[in-house]
Motif scaffolding. Sequence first.
Motif, short mmCIF file in Angstrom:
data_model
loop_
_atom_site.label_atom_id
_atom_site.label_comp_id
_atom_site.label_asym_id
_atom_site.label_seq_id
_atom_site.Cartn_x
_atom_site.Cartn_y
_atom_site.Cartn_z
N ASP A 2 0.82 -1.22 0.00
CA ASP A 2 0.00 0.00 0.00
C ASP A 2 0.85 1.26 0.00
OD1 ASP A 2 -2.38 -1.42 0.01
OD2 ASP A 2 -2.59 -1.37 2.19
N LYS A 3 1.91 1.26 0.80
CA LYS A 3 2.70 2.48 0.96
C LYS A 3 3.70 2.70 -0.16
CE LYS A 3 0.97 3.98 4.83
NZ LYS A 3 0.31 5.30 4.94
N PHE A 4 4.44 1.65 -0.54
CA PHE A 4 5.50 1.81 -1.53
C PHE A 4 4.99 1.60 -2.96
CE2 PHE A 4 8.62 0.24 1.91
CZ PHE A 4 8.80 1.53 2.38
N GLY A 5 3.95 0.79 -3.13
CA GLY A 5 3.51 0.42 -4.47
C GLY A 5 2.44 1.30 -5.05
N SER A 6 2.05 2.34 -4.35
CA SER A 6 0.88 3.13 -4.77
C SER A 6 1.23 4.30 -5.67
CB SER A 6 0.14 3.65 -3.53
OG SER A 6 0.99 4.47 -2.75
N PHE A 7 2.33 4.19 -6.40
CA PHE A 7 2.75 5.26 -7.31
C PHE A 7 2.80 4.74 -8.75
CE2 PHE A 7 4.55 5.90 -3.11
CZ PHE A 7 4.20 7.22 -2.82
#
Length: 329
Positions: free
Chosen positions: A286-291
């Motif tokens: 959720d935090k690192f892959g949401s770009f």
Amino acid sequence: MTSRERVKRAVNFTKPDRIPMTLSGEWGYDIAYASFGADPDFIPSVPGEDEWHCVWQKVSIGDKTMGQPKIHPLEDYSLLETYDFPDYKQEIRYKHIYDIVKNNNESDDPKFMLGGIPASLAHRPEYLRGSLNAWMDPYEYPDEYRNLLDLITKTGEDVVENYARIGGIDGIFFCDDWGLQDRTMISPAHFEEFIAPMYTRLFKKAHDNGIMTFMHSCGHITEFMELLIKSGLDLIQMDQQENMGVDLLAEKFGGRICFWCPVDIQQTMINGTIEDVQNYAKLLIDKFGSFDGGFIAQWYASPQAVNHSWDKINAMCKVFSEYGGKFYD
């Protein structure tokens, strides 16, 4: 989408079809390896000697680590005048890579191919000079230290040039552990002065040849992340994140550098419940892959060395595979 394209899209933030993975056994992987070989003409003069003329010893019989260098060939900088650096321009070191690359390119699902480089700027000076000398060099012998870093960096550039000549190597990978548990090993000022320029040079060499740049670094390194990004690092591989905070890392650096991580190997994978592991795996995605990219899932490949249970490993891999598989839908 092939594994190669999936990883490139994650690193470039151009939306892969799912979270790329390098997981245990049945769970699958999108990254493969093809690295330079040993110098076939090198003959150790004493047991435990490597090509850099460091002599390694293990603590005890059955020691599962790589051991420690006990003889440092550049303990005195005057020895640099006659020191014989390993030659990484030798074509014979790379002969085996042609078949690996060919087989990968012709497979139904070509993997993203990583090649190792020998240019560790954190550890190689320690091995050559001894830890105390290496960490004091920026203060006592700054010119000699900078020269040594330059020569080490050149070995990495030689390897990059050979990978580019062969083709089919998508990224370079090396390990430089710059962090202690709660701070960096050297000051950000010294990192910026001595280390960052060498990384900038090495990463430019890779990028100029169409090769991505991946680096492993453990410990608390938030103070170096901005400099690593400016130097041209594409991906940071972190086995621990809790000591820095996933939220902080994502807020400051998410969308600017790709993260390649397992669930924190020192904290949650040891002390957490199965549910904690599952929640943490989701948090990383959720935090690192949401770009539209920015995260690759990893497992720690030596679980016995850090007391990871297979129940927790499989729980982590299942979340990475199932939740990560649908994340970009």
